[in-house]
Design a protein around this motif. Structure first.
Motif, mmCIF file in Angstrom:
data_model
loop_
_atom_site.group_PDB
_atom_site.id
_atom_site.type_symbol
_atom_site.label_atom_id
_atom_site.label_comp_id
_atom_site.label_asym_id
_atom_site.label_seq_id
_atom_site.Cartn_x
_atom_site.Cartn_y
_atom_site.Cartn_z
ATOM 1 N N UNK A 55 2.058 -14.004 16.280
ATOM 2 C CA UNK A 55 2.262 -12.453 15.925
ATOM 3 C C UNK A 55 2.265 -11.734 17.142
ATOM 4 N N UNK A 56 3.092 -10.469 17.251
ATOM 5 C CA UNK A 56 3.025 -9.754 18.337
ATOM 6 C C UNK A 56 2.255 -8.824 18.425
ATOM 7 N N UNK A 57 1.709 -8.587 17.311
ATOM 8 C CA UNK A 57 0.770 -7.511 17.225
ATOM 9 C C UNK A 57 1.450 -6.072 16.473
ATOM 10 N N UNK A 58 2.884 -6.069 16.453
ATOM 11 C CA UNK A 58 3.378 -4.911 15.667
ATOM 12 C C UNK A 58 3.464 -4.828 14.556
ATOM 13 N N UNK A 59 2.708 -4.112 13.494
ATOM 14 C CA UNK A 59 2.940 -4.234 12.065
ATOM 15 C C UNK A 59 3.489 -3.189 11.630
ATOM 16 N N UNK A 60 4.147 -3.701 10.471
ATOM 17 C CA UNK A 60 4.649 -2.730 9.458
ATOM 18 C C UNK A 60 4.271 -3.276 7.964
ATOM 19 N N UNK A 61 3.739 -2.390 7.386
ATOM 20 C CA UNK A 61 3.258 -2.469 5.948
ATOM 21 C C UNK A 61 3.990 -1.977 5.087
ATOM 22 N N UNK A 62 3.645 -2.145 3.703
ATOM 23 C CA UNK A 62 4.231 -1.746 2.681
ATOM 24 C C UNK A 62 3.426 -0.816 2.062
ATOM 25 N N UNK A 63 3.736 0.421 1.579
ATOM 26 C CA UNK A 63 3.115 1.508 0.929
ATOM 27 C C UNK A 63 2.524 0.804 -0.679
ATOM 28 N N UNK A 64 1.165 0.941 -0.794
ATOM 29 C CA UNK A 64 0.803 0.399 -2.082
ATOM 30 C C UNK A 64 0.789 1.556 -3.157
ATOM 31 N N UNK A 65 1.072 1.250 -4.317
ATOM 32 C CA UNK A 65 1.412 2.231 -5.521
ATOM 33 C C UNK A 65 0.352 3.262 -5.389
ATOM 34 N N UNK A 66 -1.025 2.849 -5.336
ATOM 35 C CA UNK A 66 -2.009 3.880 -5.374
ATOM 36 C C UNK A 66 -1.905 5.126 -4.653
ATOM 37 N N UNK A 67 -1.102 5.017 -3.391
ATOM 38 C CA UNK A 67 -0.882 5.941 -2.409
ATOM 39 C C UNK A 67 0.448 6.726 -2.346
ATOM 40 N N UNK A 68 1.449 6.109 -3.205
ATOM 41 C CA UNK A 68 2.648 6.652 -3.349
ATOM 42 C C UNK A 68 2.746 8.103 -3.374
ATOM 43 N N UNK A 69 2.223 8.704 -4.069
ATOM 44 C CA UNK A 69 2.541 10.138 -4.348
ATOM 45 C C UNK A 69 1.552 10.990 -3.302
#
Length: 183
Positions: free
Chosen positions: A73-87
């Motif tokens: 891994x290069x250490x650059x992270x891109x995550x996916x929003x979880x449903x609990x925080x969508x709003x």
């Protein structure tokens, strides 16, 4: 190293026909997305770096995953929003945070909104990654003509020294129990 590079090129070349097939299929069953962008970070449920076809995005992710496994891994992270925080969180913020950090950032936002006083801030520090922290600050309140109550919250996160600041408008409809990001 030369053998590895050749194998990597062969992997990409072999995957190309699949990208074309899946890309055409996906374009035929999904409507084209609009290319609007907002400085406040629009919440359309995705983490985008730019507009790409679904086939290209899928192949890019497959290629990126294979490369990361092979080279580390290069250490650059891109995550996916979880449903609990969508709003509660904008994608510009959520996409930089892991699930635990997203929950911490959402809790900070909810804390300042509940307190309701302009200038109130809530800070958090990542429990999972060094160099990741954030602050939510309530910057304004307003009553809308439709009877809804709105607040302006500015989220600031720092990930490995890089600061991201996103203001967001959150509203609560008359009779509703909570605030959510206004469209």
């Amino acid at each position: 190293m030369l053998r590895f590079t050749g194998a990597l090129i062969a992997l990409v070349a072999a995957a190309e026909p699949g990208a074309a097939q899946f890309g055409s299929f996906l374009r035929s069953i999904t409507p084209p997305s609009s290319s609007s962008s907002s400085s406040s970070g629009s919440d359309d449920g995705t983490c985008k770096r730019g507009q790409r076809s679904k086939g290209a995005a899928m192949m890019g992710q497959m290629f990126g995953n294979a490369t990361s496994r092979a080279l580390g891994s290069t250490g650059i992270a891109q995550f996916v929003p979880i449903p609990e925080v969508a709003g509660v969180l904008s994608d510009a913020i959520a996409c930089r945070l892991d699930q635990g950090e997203q929950k911490q950032a959402a809790t900070a936002t909810q804390t300042v909104v509940r307190q309701g006083e302009i200038g109130t801030s809530s800070e958090w520090k990542s429990e999972s990654r060094e160099g990741v922290s954030g602050t939510s600050t309530l910057t304004a309140r307003s009553e809308e003509s439709d009877g809804s109550s709105c607040v302006q919250v500015t989220d600031v996160i720092i990930v490995n020294g890089e600061e991201t600041t996103v203001p967001k408008k959150m509203c609560r409809a008359r009779g509703a129990s909570g605030y959510t990001i206004a469209a």
